[in-house]
Enzyme design. Structure first.
Site, mmCIF file in Angstrom:
data_model
loop_
_atom_site.group_PDB
_atom_site.id
_atom_site.type_symbol
_atom_site.label_atom_id
_atom_site.label_comp_id
_atom_site.label_asym_id
_atom_site.label_seq_id
_atom_site.Cartn_x
_atom_site.Cartn_y
_atom_site.Cartn_z
ATOM 1 N N CYS A 98 0.833 -1.231 -0.003
ATOM 2 C CA CYS A 98 -0.089 0.028 0.025
ATOM 3 C C CYS A 98 0.752 1.412 -0.075
ATOM 4 C CB CYS A 98 -0.819 -0.073 1.229
ATOM 5 S SG CYS A 98 -2.421 0.937 0.957
ATOM 6 N N ARG A 132 -12.492 6.656 -0.934
ATOM 7 C CA ARG A 132 -11.488 5.510 -0.419
ATOM 8 C C ARG A 132 -12.118 4.327 -0.717
ATOM 9 N NH1 ARG A 132 -7.372 4.788 3.321
ATOM 10 N NH2 ARG A 132 -6.752 7.001 2.738
ATOM 11 N N HIS A 197 -3.604 -5.436 2.433
ATOM 12 C CA HIS A 197 -3.579 -5.718 3.887
ATOM 13 C C HIS A 197 -3.922 -7.312 4.364
ATOM 14 C CE1 HIS A 197 -1.964 -1.646 4.510
ATOM 15 N NE2 HIS A 197 -3.059 -1.311 3.517
#
Ligand code: GLN
Length: 246
Positions: A98, A132, A197
């Site tokens: 990320c 997002r 993640h």
């Protein structure tokens, strides 16, 4: 004849800056999956201000970070950009998650219009989007023995691949690099960037072993046999995260 102990040295880049959403779990997975095979592992935390010699390390890992930490991390990575590019071109495996994935690229344009220069190991660029992307991701990866990869994404950055890099995965459920082109992550030689993640490696033991295998083969310049582990629990967790829509 007793086989000399295999040993790997892992550089954990800036855990004081780039370590969110449990990304530390990736280092734990690498350590344990080596230890279960009697492979000795040293993990070296590379902290701010440190200048590295890439020859000291066999595998490199960097986790995610918020925009604020990324501003500092971008300068730190630049300090070691030549050495990290040298390691990449020596085929040493690297995993960037990320925020660090974005900084392994050419640049990251943040939500407040700061253009953070990357170390250009991965020919990608990133710009902060309005939306997002948050949620579980199921993707497929052509070069792994088990094709599925699962993880969790939480980023506003949208990453676009250049000509000198290939997609790491194909998104089946979720957004991935930019929510439009169905790619997730990027690969150049043995350098892997991804938004996932999770942490990624405990949930995808086949990819964790792939990285360890690469590190051993590059270090010892031959194919080092790695025996399989009992991954019943790991694949229970893996399959539990494969999105039903897949
Ligand atoms: N700050 C970056 C973004 O929002 C990276 C976030 C992260 O590392 N999870 O895209």
């Amino acid at each position: 004849m007793q086989r000399a102990a295999l040993k790997l040295s892992i550089a954990h880049l800036y855990p004081d800056l780039l370590n969110i959403y449990g990304d530390m779990g990736n280092i734990m997975a690498l350590k344990m999956r080596c230890a279960w095979r009697d492979i000795e592992v040293e993990v070296h935390n590379i902290t701010t201000g440190q200048i590295i010699n890439q020859a000291d390390y066999d595998l490199f890992f960097a986790g995610g970070g918020q925009d604020t930490q990324q501003v500092i991390a971008a300068n730190e990575l630049m300090r070691n950009g030549v050495e990290l590019n040298k390691a990449a071109n020596l085929n040493k495996p690297m995993l960037a998650i990320c925020g660090s994935y974005q900084l392994f690229g050419n640049y990251y344009l943040t939500s407040d219009n700061q253009r953070l220069r990357g170390i250009s190991i991965l020919d990608v660029h990133t710009q902060a989007g309005e939306k997002r992307f948050i949620g579980n991701v199921t993707a497929t990866c052509p070069f792994l023995p088990i094709r599925t990869i699962v993880g969790f994404e939480n980023h506003s950055g949208q990453t676009f691949l250049g000509d000198n890099v290939e997609a790491f995965m194909k998104v089946k459920v979720g957004n991935g690099n930019n929510g439009a082109d169905k790619t997730e992550g990027a690969r150049y030689k043995n350098v892997f960037g991804t938004y996932l993640h999770g942490p990624l490696l405990p949930k995808n033991p086949h990819f964790c072993d792939y990285l360890i295998q690469l590190a051993l083969n590059v270090k010892y310049d031959c194919n080092i046999p790695m025996f399989p582990l009992n991954d019943e629990l790991e694949y229970f967790a893996h399959e539990a995260r494969i999105c039903a829509k897949y």
